[in-house]
Scaffold this active site. Structure first.
Site, PDB file in Angstrom:
ATOM      1  N   GLU A   1       8.755  13.884   0.428  1.00 30.67           N
ATOM      2  CA  GLU A   1      10.065  13.289   0.674  1.00 30.67           C
ATOM      3  C   GLU A   1      11.137  14.057  -0.086  1.00 30.67           C
ATOM      4  O   GLU A   1      10.991  14.315  -1.275  1.00 30.67           O
ATOM      5  CB  GLU A   1      10.044  11.824   0.207  1.00 30.67           C
ATOM      6  CG  GLU A   1      11.337  11.081   0.499  1.00 30.67           C
ATOM      7  CD  GLU A   1      11.340   9.692  -0.144  1.00 30.67           C
ATOM      8  OE1 GLU A   1      11.719   8.726   0.535  1.00 30.67           O
ATOM      9  OE2 GLU A   1      10.958   9.595  -1.325  1.00 30.67           O
TER      10      GLU A   1
ATOM     11  N   LYS B   1       6.247  -0.856   6.415  1.00 32.11           N
ATOM     12  CA  LYS B   1       7.018  -2.085   6.206  1.00 32.11           C
ATOM     13  C   LYS B   1       6.620  -3.145   7.242  1.00 32.11           C
ATOM     14  O   LYS B   1       7.448  -3.662   7.994  1.00 32.11           O
ATOM     15  CB  LYS B   1       8.517  -1.771   6.275  1.00 32.11           C
ATOM     16  CG  LYS B   1       8.956  -0.839   5.148  1.00 32.11           C
ATOM     17  CD  LYS B   1      10.418  -0.432   5.251  1.00 32.11           C
ATOM     18  CE  LYS B   1      10.729   0.582   4.150  1.00 32.11           C
ATOM     19  NZ  LYS B   1      12.128   1.092   4.230  1.00 32.11           N
TER      20      LYS B   1
ATOM     21  N   ASP C   1      15.253  12.140   3.796  1.00 33.61           N
ATOM     22  CA  ASP C   1      15.697  10.778   3.576  1.00 33.61           C
ATOM     23  C   ASP C   1      17.209  10.680   3.506  1.00 33.61           C
ATOM     24  O   ASP C   1      17.864  11.392   2.716  1.00 33.61           O
ATOM     25  CB  ASP C   1      15.078  10.239   2.281  1.00 33.61           C
ATOM     26  CG  ASP C   1      15.262   8.721   2.171  1.00 33.61           C
ATOM     27  OD1 ASP C   1      15.159   8.036   3.199  1.00 33.61           O
ATOM     28  OD2 ASP C   1      15.534   8.239   1.048  1.00 33.61           O
TER      29      ASP C   1
ATOM     30  N   ARG D   1       0.437 -23.304  20.325  1.00 33.40           N
ATOM     31  CA  ARG D   1       1.410 -22.777  19.369  1.00 33.40           C
ATOM     32  C   ARG D   1       0.917 -21.494  18.715  1.00 33.40           C
ATOM     33  O   ARG D   1       1.669 -20.532  18.546  1.00 33.40           O
ATOM     34  CB  ARG D   1       1.712 -23.859  18.310  1.00 33.40           C
ATOM     35  CG  ARG D   1       2.642 -23.473  17.175  1.00 33.40           C
ATOM     36  CD  ARG D   1       3.963 -22.833  17.559  1.00 33.40           C
ATOM     37  NE  ARG D   1       4.642 -23.475  18.641  1.00 33.40           N
ATOM     38  CZ  ARG D   1       5.448 -22.847  19.501  1.00 33.40           C
ATOM     39  NH1 ARG D   1       5.682 -21.553  19.378  1.00 33.40           N
ATOM     40  NH2 ARG D   1       6.017 -23.502  20.486  1.00 33.40           N
TER      41      ARG D   1
ATOM     42  N   LYS E   1       6.484  11.254  -3.190  1.00 29.78           N
ATOM     43  CA  LYS E   1       7.855  10.779  -3.373  1.00 29.78           C
ATOM     44  C   LYS E   1       8.389  11.212  -4.732  1.00 29.78           C
ATOM     45  O   LYS E   1       7.654  11.807  -5.529  1.00 29.78           O
ATOM     46  CB  LYS E   1       7.881   9.257  -3.264  1.00 29.78           C
ATOM     47  CG  LYS E   1       7.421   8.755  -1.892  1.00 29.78           C
ATOM     48  CD  LYS E   1       7.786   7.296  -1.720  1.00 29.78           C
ATOM     49  CE  LYS E   1       7.818   6.942  -0.231  1.00 29.78           C
ATOM     50  NZ  LYS E   1       8.466   5.646  -0.008  1.00 29.78           N
TER      51      LYS E   1
END
Lengths: 277, 277, 277, 277, 277, 277
Positions: free
Chosen positions: F195, F133, F216, F98, F165
């Site tokens: 950004e 992420k 963005d 597993r 940012k």
């Protein structure tokens, strides 16, 4: 503020190795509930570093009621200046004394040497860089101490910068190919530095698209010519055979950086003492 | 043989901090299956130490097919002498180069300084002791390097010896009571050392039943008188203001030990290089 | 105060192995915000030890608002005496109950056995020593419990004392050479103990400069003769075939120490209970 | 085969605490390259356990060339039987001797006691269960030793079984509700055991749907009646005031299990020796 | 409350891997003493999970003065709902933002998917089970999230339940023997589940004394027949080819459980944002 | 080759959490010395990743005699293709099944999604970037899987790149000042990314000396205009509202990179099976 997560493992190890199976002398002679005051003093002209570790060390051992840092990292001290005051269990003060001093003296030694070199290029465009020639296990602490002394940090690790050396070039069959491969593996985001040993190498590196060129072991005349040829298209870092005396002449060539391994691999501990009462 | 269990944590930490998220340059430029030969060379006159770490470091990274140490710890080398030969994945050789050198250069620096001091008292009864002024995290490695250079180890930690200092005496109201308490806490098995700053202190320590007396910051005349008074009833350790030049005169007083923090807190890295091919 | 750094790893392991993937029963039946009072009681005549662990265990699990130790380590208790009171989240009290008891019962068992033996030699010069026959992972805790019961600690580890046994003698070709080698490796600072099995061995050990002699498996007559011969030049430790009944007779011979492995390797858990409400 | 991942941390800790800063005696007296043979012998009638740890311990220290286990865990031995033979560096054999014996003697003590109890109920339906009253840090090792002796394991941790005790019942306002809540939190997959102190409690537990009932501190008559009433609808576990002498009478009542904390919390180390040469 | 001991290692690792050698951007741009407010918002319809991790993460990094969770785990949120408010050092808020979101978004994704499936069988006897198909290192966190969404946990590990699969049966030569062996190794305390692929297998499992039967990859008609045959003697778990659309039909067959690996192995992160100011 | 040092902690944790107190079922049913063959098969069209973990997992558990990887990471497989063959102790194969699958399925899921996106921009200058992420604890593994699928890695951590940012800009009072500060803290060696949310922001970022600009949430027209304005002076990265369908249109604008969090935060496990026999 230092990053606790990174440094805690080293502090635990330091206390464990120094305390061993217990501080027999102190535990035998000093009552468990005795309180005391203590202070750290500079015993030399120095730039202090490592002061933020004191709170972490004392916290691991326990029993401290107050701790005040009088001279934050980077302060330039004279002999006799008080670095920090602490109050708490007398046993803790005695048991932690040596570990505290071992960190403070060594890191302040690095900061002091960095400051001496930074002072030597003051007023020029040139900045003093450290290297990866740090004490294993101390990378971050020593890099923080370099900045406390006025130096600038080069790479923290092999993972946050690309530095193509002769062995890499040999493996790729040329500087251009080495630079191309280094960029291709996801590192369009990173600058590429190439090490060269002569002016022909500099030309080749610039042509290959290097962002920074490391001029290894060149004399002052060659460094001046390198600055002239580069015309600002790349950053220039000089290294090799650097001494405090030579630094002003190197800075006069106009290179952006001088990197010096000695700041971290050969700094001597500076004199800091701990006094009770 | 070094104790793997103790040192492995530091080696892992050393590799992790130096490799970071990966050796981008090498991984980009050098094929995964390329093999290479490499060797470490002394670039100075030095006493080598730390050679047993090479196998452990390479083993952690993987990919080494042979490793031979030509000069075991404690060997006295000339510039150009080959310390070790290694064969394996070119990537491993390049990625581990700096960590290997950082350990070798620093530990050999300690051994070299210890040897210089040990040479200065050669032929006398006096031996050179290290202290607890070691690099935090490196206690055992540096103590091994001191022995490699011909020095003798003092306590490894606060747990394997009793050293009564002025603060301990103050907490107990006298040397005699401090020694009594130290013995009472299960340490009939351990020798008791007492630090004194003058001859009166020496007399008091002997009367209290000390096994060893640390004579702190005394001049040569006082040391000679201390040896005379002690009549062999205790071991005598001198410390403070020691320099290589002074050592023969101190040894001439007949003290058993001279302890020097500088061996570990201020040794400079010696020059050792790594060459591929 | 116990050394948190040393013991925390064992406490974490103890909680992890006992809680596993979570205390299903308690988490299902007891509301997360329910508070409760609890107390630990002696259910037997005993000497308590391990009480300082309670705060550390509860702290790891969290949710305790007050904890009071009524009987510090070393207290002699009757059945019904209250050892400690605690208040906090009912879940924490229930989930930690077994781990707390497992530590308290076992360490108090060691302290109780040590006290029984120490009582048997009370009023004589002889003291009861523990050995290295401790529960692996519990060295420090059990040695603390021995002292709580009135015993004295022998070596904490192979690193803080020298004990020359027959195999060491065999490897060196004689007791004298074994003692010489042991001292030479940096351990002028440590006492040397030599194990012997008869009076001839004692003479040889004294001649070799031993500081302590371990008299193994000798009868009372031989022990008396050993004391007579030693004339106070060395400390004498008797071991082997010791029982509580024999101890007064052994003490009457005048040996300095009797070491007994049973204190730590065969102590039975004593009865301590935890009551809610 | 034991689970290396679980036990390695304890073995490392055991070696570290016993070796400390190094086995000075052995390292001083025994040459690094000396080889030797050794063997472990039973010195008593016993059931052996823990033999699989030997390879792991020696492997951590290094230098062993062969190791043979002659009597696997669970073997019933007479005094003089050879448990295992080992060959390797003499230093390793001497330095690891005490840790090896501390594990073998204690775990074999558990197995031997478990076997004594299991023998007492031989031929009946009753089986001997262990409890969670194990040495903290040793849960798995001691549970393995219990099986080696012929006992059966109860829960490994609070996470792999539900055992509703009086405090849980009190928090829920009744046995039925306690059982219902325990099942609701994802544990339809786990059996539910309920602790009761009398026959009324047994009836209530069965009515609530318990799978197993723990009969605490009941006399033999009550146990017989409990078996009669349960009619096989639940498994029955008896505990409290159990002695080896009483076990046959308890088994005669027909309960499925008898659990005994003493197997793990009060087993005495059995006599096993290590001989060189 | 989550079990801190279990999750702390993962949180430390998460921060270390994301912060690397330090958040250069934030440390350069934001003063060390700047304070700020921040909040987490749902940006989608979702069931929230993982909120208790926020305090632990911020605590590791340090510098937070207040933290309030507005919607505890299991809350059903609309886009725009505020999950939590935090105040503290601006650097900490910025540096921890991504790690906090990575945990919240993923665990809420699991809870949201579990809730969707649980809703699909609402009002029936059938409950949704998770599996061991969890993200390695996240077992406990994901199982908590499944419960937050209304699912029920199957085994936490191979150690707290017995599940006999075809390979186990093959190794034993039959279901009956497999069940017997599984019970014999100390697990009278654990229920036994057997996996079958057809109705004949079900009959065999029941005959062998299984407590639970896993019906693998059967269609709805077969599941209905299985329920009819089992007559409540065993719990029935259906798995394989389950979709949200099919769930109501499966529930209508009357099986006790439906297990779905997708809840944990294929949940998508849901949208949660962090806003400063 | 993956970096063992980084991944071993996660593998140990994965095995520990899945095996818990032991694989009762397998250990009961399968003899300790039974050997078996097994193989991993693709059950879907997929790009495989994580294959190098198999050797490490099996090595931790022990008992494998051969392991062959047939399809290295990055291979594009059809359903039925054999990924790897393994032979060893049957218990090890069953107990590790597993954990092996959980790693393979998830990492191959990431590689498969990365490949799908990379295919969508094939033949253009645009490359697919991952983000931070990632699954906490899996940063390195998932980044390796992204490359296996044909994507390119963005920053590994906050320490190896600068990304300014809006919050950073706000704290500095402007983009120019933010960029200046970011460079000043020792990061002349690192590229600076800024950004922006509109074209005015792009102009400002270029003027401030940014090396890379993150555009963005801009639509395709804005992206095209951004490329026109930048004139190659900076690298351009587009992010926000990206779908597989839109990717060709975004690539047509000429941006250098498109970054997509979904590759790592929302990849579904792909179907890979393990078969014995």
């Amino acid at each position: 503020m230092i990053d606790k997560l990174k440094v805690m493992g080293l502090l635990v190890r330091a206390l464990e190795e120094d305390i061993g199976t217990g501080d027999i002398t102190t535990n035998s002679c000093v009552p468990a509930d005795a309180m005391a005051d203590g202070a750290f003093f500079a015993r030399d002209e120095l730039v202090v570093a490592g002061t933020e570790l004191l709170a972490l060390i004392y916290d691991l051992q326990g029993g401290i009621t107050s701790l005040e840092i009088h001279t934050p990292d980077g302060s330039r001290l004279q002999s006799g200046d008080k670095v920090a005051s602490v109050r708490g269990r007398a046993r803790t003060l005695l048991t932690c004394e040596r570990v505290c001093l071992n960190f403070l003296q060594r890191l302040s030694g690095v900061a002091t040497m960095a400051a001496r070199y930074a002072d030597a290029v003051k007023g020029t465009r040139t900045r003093i860089l450290d290297t990866r020639k740090t004490t294993p296990g101390w990378r971050r602490l020593e890099k923080d101490a370099v900045r406390a002394g006025g130096g600038v940090n080069h790479r923290f690790s092999l993972g946050d910068g690309i530095l193509v050396k002769d062995n890499h070039v040999a493996a790729c069959g040329g500087v251009a190919e080495a630079v191309r491969r280094a960029r291709a593996r996801g590192s369009a985001m990173l600058k590429v530095e190439v090490e060269v040993v002569d002016l022909a190498g500099l030309d080749e590196a610039i042509a290959a698209g290097a962002d920074i060129v490391l001029l290894d072991n060149m004399d002052d005349a060659a460094l001046s010519e390198a600055v002239r040829r580069a015309k600002g298209r790349v950053l220039l870092e000089a290294s090799g055979n650097m001494t405090q005396e030579r630094l002003p002449r190197v800075a006069a060539t106009g290179v952006d950086f001088v990197s010096m391994g000695a700041i971290t691999h050969s700094a001597r501990a500076v004199d800091i003492s701990f006094e009770l009462g």
